[in-house]
Design a protein around this motif. Structure first.
Motif, mmCIF file in Angstrom:
data_model
loop_
_atom_site.group_PDB
_atom_site.id
_atom_site.type_symbol
_atom_site.label_atom_id
_atom_site.label_comp_id
_atom_site.label_asym_id
_atom_site.label_seq_id
_atom_site.Cartn_x
_atom_site.Cartn_y
_atom_site.Cartn_z
ATOM 1 N N ALA A 1 66.460 37.111 125.489
ATOM 2 C CA ALA A 1 65.421 37.985 124.929
ATOM 3 C C ALA A 1 65.808 39.448 125.125
ATOM 4 N N GLU B 1 68.864 40.672 125.112
ATOM 5 C CA GLU B 1 69.851 40.991 124.075
ATOM 6 C C GLU B 1 69.172 41.138 122.715
ATOM 7 N N ALA B 2 68.174 40.287 122.505
ATOM 8 C CA ALA B 2 67.426 40.364 121.242
ATOM 9 C C ALA B 2 66.717 41.716 121.128
ATOM 10 N N GLU C 1 69.178 44.358 120.280
ATOM 11 C CA GLU C 1 69.656 44.245 118.904
ATOM 12 C C GLU C 1 68.595 44.618 117.870
ATOM 13 N N ASN C 2 67.353 44.216 118.122
ATOM 14 C CA ASN C 2 66.347 44.443 117.086
ATOM 15 C C ASN C 2 64.927 44.219 117.634
ATOM 16 N N ILE D 1 62.163 45.208 116.319
ATOM 17 C CA ILE D 1 61.186 44.886 115.264
ATOM 18 C C ILE D 1 61.101 43.378 115.078
ATOM 19 N N ARG D 2 62.262 42.716 115.034
ATOM 20 C CA ARG D 2 62.246 41.276 114.834
ATOM 21 C C ARG D 2 61.578 40.567 116.019
ATOM 22 N N VAL D 3 61.842 41.059 117.231
ATOM 23 C CA VAL D 3 61.228 40.431 118.412
ATOM 24 C C VAL D 3 59.704 40.507 118.305
ATOM 25 N N GLU D 4 59.186 41.679 117.925
ATOM 26 C CA GLU D 4 57.734 41.827 117.768
ATOM 27 C C GLU D 4 57.218 40.880 116.676
ATOM 28 N N TYR D 5 57.990 40.776 115.581
ATOM 29 C CA TYR D 5 57.542 39.912 114.481
ATOM 30 C C TYR D 5 57.812 38.425 114.743
ATOM 31 N N LEU D 6 58.338 38.124 115.914
ATOM 32 C CA LEU D 6 58.388 36.716 116.334
ATOM 33 C C LEU D 6 57.186 36.425 117.232
ATOM 34 N N GLY D 7 56.323 37.416 117.376
ATOM 35 C CA GLY D 7 55.083 37.220 118.120
ATOM 36 C C GLY D 7 55.199 37.487 119.614
ATOM 37 N N THR D 8 56.236 38.229 120.002
ATOM 38 C CA THR D 8 56.449 38.474 121.436
ATOM 39 C C THR D 8 56.410 39.971 121.733
ATOM 40 N N SER D 9 55.894 40.287 122.918
ATOM 41 C CA SER D 9 55.795 41.687 123.310
ATOM 42 C C SER D 9 57.128 42.191 123.859
ATOM 43 N N ILE E 1 58.929 41.994 127.856
ATOM 44 C CA ILE E 1 60.307 41.591 128.149
ATOM 45 C C ILE E 1 60.994 42.663 128.991
#
Lengths: 271, 313
Positions: free
Chosen positions: B184, B186-187, B190-191, B193-201, B205
């Motif tokens: 998480a 590394e995610a 990397e991005n 925005i995508r982490v937030e749009y996967l439903g995670t804060s 993290i």
């Protein structure tokens, strides 16, 4: 039956520039809606507002009757709204498989396990199944940064769909994709969307794609909704053809179309 | 973890401990200092993998050291396990407050704000006469579960504690880097925005990683304080935090062993550079880092990775 998504008098300004105004939309479960409009017409601003990326300057956004205005994107996702992006939002230095594994963990498991390995046999199998559903399993071990645009778009959508959204917003799913690959990509995406039974809004510039996949079309012009109706009716409307499409389209309109009126009365400026 | 890995780990720990007993005292001291700093750098690496460079880990390194000092000197508590627990608690408590602000920032702002907080502690300690002001104060000999070692055995106890800590924390971090939480980070790098749009804060993290990094720095500070027998405000000074970043860049971020290797080489390099050129030793350190960045941008551990890949064919 209440609408899955309803927006009321939605408005967004950036300083003196009004990007979207008076957006009233109602989307029901299972509908596939194409969103058309020239650049700067307000399409992406609309999607950004619905998905919590931008806060509206005014108006209301309801999902299943519950307001989602002011919610963070993650909360909007949890409310059942997923999205893909015009520029695919991925983890470029990770492999395709790792992208899906992380996405599965964050959007499905939702437990940030501290010590359990991400690469378990079960998870790998599940991730490969998902990649196969989107026909990109052959790229599993490739690093995302090296992928062609079409594969990135599919991966972006596959990751967004993992949270099983009831409303999926696709921002230009075929942009940057080679003309000969557009329909294959849309076919794959729409198959997945139909199976999930999610209502779908997709922004698209290619009218052939819109005609083939959309049941209904929202035409944006100058920050407003110029027309809202069945695909045939909206695309055959002379005003839409002149201001949005930019050329003439030969479309047969079925007299039994569900929507009585397509063009929403409004004053068209600079027309 | 597989049995083979556990046996390797225990064997490695015993080997390291025996090596520490066999080498000259100055080298054993250097080993423990390197292990203490390596633990801190493990936290720096954790944050780096999430795209954050902290120039303020000296804050928690100093807190860990001062907790050890104050407990032995003023509270009469010398049990090394209690000291370690108190150091972790104090570091995490401060990080829990500081992190609420810090974890909202990225890039240069995160780096500078983290440094600012460590400099605040430095300023407070310099002004605190009770805690020895700029001179600091001595840390008394530690004990273990009622056993009070002699002077000679005291450093062996600290060596054992350092080795055990390195092995346990190294193993836990090894598992962590392979877990969803590890990826998480590394995610997020990397991005976001995508982490937030996967439903995670994203904040959650980063905040979790910040707390873990603080706990590691606290432990590292405690180990250093116990082996050196002294603490002073320099431990919170920005150059100390910079040293941790230096070691992280030297070692690399791809493996949990990299910070330990980096810290060991750094301490040796500094010792010899100082012996060879007492007035210009920093130039030797700087040149070394420059060469590593140019020729091994992923750090010294990338050599190990390269050789192991070649060995596997």
């Amino acid at each position: 039956m209440s609408a899955l998504l309803e927006t009321r008098n939605l408005e967004r300004s950036f300083g003196a520039v009004t990007a979207a105004v008076d957006i009233n939309v109602s989307i029901n479960a299972g509908e596939v809606v194409g969103v058309i409009g020239s650049n700067g017409a307000g399409k992406t601003t609309f999607i950004n507002m619905v998905t919590g990326y931008l806060k509206p300057s005014a108006g209301e956004i309801l999902v299943d009757g519950r307001s989602i205005v002011g919610l963070q994107p993650r909360a909007v996702v949890r409310a059942g709204v997923g999205r893909s992006f015009q520029v695919a939002q991925l983890f470029p230095e990770l492999s395709v498989l790792d992208n899906v594994l992380v996405a599965l963990g964050l959007s499905v498991d939702r437990k940030l396990t501290l010590l359990r390995p991400l690469h378990s046999q079960k998870r790998r199998r599940k991730a490969l199944e998902i990649l196969a559903e989107y026909e990109i399993a052959g790229h599993a071990d490739e690093v995302v940064a090296t992928l062609p645009q079409g594969v990135r778009k599919l991966l972006d959508i596959a990751m967004a769909m993992l949270s099983s959204p009831r409303l999926m917003l696709l921002d230009e799913p075929t942009s940057g994709v080679a003309i000969e690959d557009k329909f294959a990509l849309m076919e794959t995406v729409m198959n997945r969307v139909r199976k999930s039974n999610a209502a779908t809004l997709f922004v698209e510039h290619d009218m052939d794609v819109v005609q083939r996949y959309a049941d209904r079309v929202l035409a944006f012009y100058d920050g407003r909704i110029l027309a809202d109706g069945t695909t045939a009716k909206v695309l055959s409307d002379p005003k839409v053809q002149e201001l949005v499409v930019g050329h003439h389209l030969d479309i047969e309109v079925d007299s039994a179309d569900a929507y009585e009126s397509t063009v929403v009365p409004m004053e068209v400026r600079n027309a | 973890m597989q049995t083979k890995s556990i046996l390797l780990l225990i064997g490695g720990a015993l080997g390291l401990f025996v090596l520490g007993l066999l080498v000259p005292e100055w080298l054993s001291y250097l080993m423990i200092i390197a292990m203490g700093k390596g633990i801190v750098v493990l936290g720096v690496v954790l944050l780096m993998r999430a795209g954050l460079v902290s120039f303020g880990q000296g804050l928690y390194y100093c807190i860990g050291a001062y907790v050890a000092g104050t407990l032995t000197q003023f509270a009469g508590i010398s049990d090394v396990l209690l000291i370690l627990l108190a150091s972790i608690a104090a570091s995490v408590l401060v990080a829990a407050l500081v992190g609420l602000l810090l974890c909202r920032y990225r890039g240069i702002f995160f780096a500078m704000f983290s440094m600012a907080f460590s400099m605040i502690l430095y300023g407070l300690l310099v002004r605190s006469s009770v805690l020895g002001s700029t001179d600091g104060f001595n840390v008394l000999r530690p004990s273990l579960l009622g056993w009070v070692p002699s002077d000679d055995a005291s450093s062996d106890l600290v060596l054992a504690v350092a080795v055990v800590m390195v092995m346990i924390l190294g193993s836990l971090m090894w598992l962590y880097f392979r877990s969803l939480s590890g990826y998480a980070g590394e995610a997020v790098r990397e991005n976001e925005i995508r982490v937030e749009y996967l439903g995670t804060s994203v904040f959650r993290i980063i905040y979790t990683k910040y707390l873990i990094a603080a706990a590691l720095a606290g432990i590292g500070g405690t180990v250093t304080a116990l082996v050196s027998g002294h603490v002073d405000p320099e431990m919170a000074y920005w150059t100390t935090s910079g040293e941790f970043v230096f070691i992280a860049l030297m070692g690399g971020t791809s493996h949990v062993a990299a910070p330990m290797v980096g810290a060991g080489l750094f301490e040796l390099l500094r010792t010899y550079a100082f012996a060879i050129a007492p007035y210009t030793w920093q130039m030797i350190l700087g040149s070394t880092l420059l060469l590593i960045i140019i020729f091994l941008p992923s750090g010294l551990w990338s050599l190990v990775s390269r050789f192991s890949r070649q060995a596997r064919g």
